[in-house]
Scaffold this active site. Sequence first.
Site, short mmCIF file in Angstrom:
data_model
loop_
_atom_site.label_atom_id
_atom_site.label_comp_id
_atom_site.label_asym_id
_atom_site.label_seq_id
_atom_site.Cartn_x
_atom_site.Cartn_y
_atom_site.Cartn_z
N LYS A 81 24.06 50.09 42.04
CA LYS A 81 23.15 50.93 42.79
C LYS A 81 22.25 49.85 43.93
CE LYS A 81 22.33 54.55 39.21
NZ LYS A 81 21.32 54.81 38.30
N GLU A 129 31.39 28.59 32.85
CA GLU A 129 31.61 29.99 32.69
C GLU A 129 30.45 30.75 32.37
OE1 GLU A 129 34.92 33.14 31.22
OE2 GLU A 129 35.23 31.24 30.60
N THR A 186 41.78 40.26 29.76
CA THR A 186 40.88 40.63 28.83
C THR A 186 41.21 42.21 28.74
OG1 THR A 186 38.86 40.82 30.21
CG2 THR A 186 39.47 38.70 29.28
N ASP A 220 28.16 41.43 36.25
CA ASP A 220 27.73 42.72 36.48
C ASP A 220 27.50 43.27 37.86
OD1 ASP A 220 26.13 45.12 36.39
OD2 ASP A 220 25.21 44.71 34.65
N PHE A 266 38.32 44.24 28.80
CA PHE A 266 37.45 44.53 29.99
C PHE A 266 38.27 44.68 31.13
CE2 PHE A 266 34.95 44.22 33.49
CZ PHE A 266 33.79 44.84 33.48
N GLU A 267 38.90 43.69 31.41
CA GLU A 267 39.85 44.07 32.63
C GLU A 267 41.02 45.02 32.53
OE1 GLU A 267 42.79 41.13 35.74
OE2 GLU A 267 41.28 40.28 34.10
N ASP A 290 36.12 43.91 39.52
CA ASP A 290 36.88 45.11 39.86
C ASP A 290 36.08 46.05 40.72
OD1 ASP A 290 35.05 45.22 37.68
OD2 ASP A 290 35.96 47.19 36.91
N ASP A 314 20.03 32.84 30.22
CA ASP A 314 20.26 32.91 31.57
C ASP A 314 20.96 31.85 32.17
OD1 ASP A 314 20.12 33.26 34.34
OD2 ASP A 314 17.94 33.63 34.52
#
Length: 207
Positions: free
Chosen positions: A119, A40, A186, A115, A188-189, A151, A92
Site C-alpha cells: 500500500k 542477511e 524456500t 516485506d 515462501f518463494e 516477488d 531491527d
Amino acid sequence: MNGRHFDALERLWPLHGVPIPGSPLDVAALFGRRAPLVLEIGSGMGEATLAMAGADPGRDYLAVEVHTPGVANLLAMVEQHGLTNVRVGFGDALELVRHMLPPASLDAVHAFFPDPWPKSRHHKRRLIQPEHVALLRSRLAPGGVFRCATDWTEYAEAMLETLAADPELLNEHDGYAPRLAERPVTKFEQRALDAGREIRDLSFRRR
C-alpha cells in the site's frame, strides 16, 4: 512456537544469539575467527541462510530476524547441521547496522524477499529506500555486494531505481540480475511461484 523452538532458544541463544540493540560487535570474537562477513536481513525461518552458509564455510553469516519462531528455527537447524559460521540476531537489522557494525565491515548484504508494504501509505516502511541503502552501503567494504530479491513487480522496479541512484553502487548487470544460483528456493518463494509471481533478483557492488 513448538517445543523444539523453545528448547533451541533456551540452549542455543546464549551461544549463537545477538541481541539488538546491543554493544558494538567484535565480529572476530563473535565467530572465533576473522573471515568475510555476510549480513542477511530478514532470514525468515532460516532455510536460505542455512543452505548458503553451509555451502560457503569460508565466510561468516549474521542473520537478522524480528520473529521469534524464525530465530529459534534457524538456531535449531544450525545445531542440527553443525554449522559454526552462523550467528542469529533478534531485532531491527537497521538498528544493528547503525549502532553495532563499523563502516566497511561487510563482504555482502542479502535482503531476500523483504516485506513489500504494497500500500502506498506504507512505502515509507520499506527496507529498500535511499536512506537505508546509503546506511547499508556504508557498511559494505569496497567491492562488497548488495543482493536483493522480490516477488512484487512494483517493489522490484522501485528497488532497481533506488539502488541505481546510489552513487557508490554499481549494477553488476543490465537491469535485473540472473537468479543467484546459491540461493535455494524456500517455501515462501515457491508459494510466490505457484501464485504466478515472477521473482526478480538484483546485484549491486560497492565501488
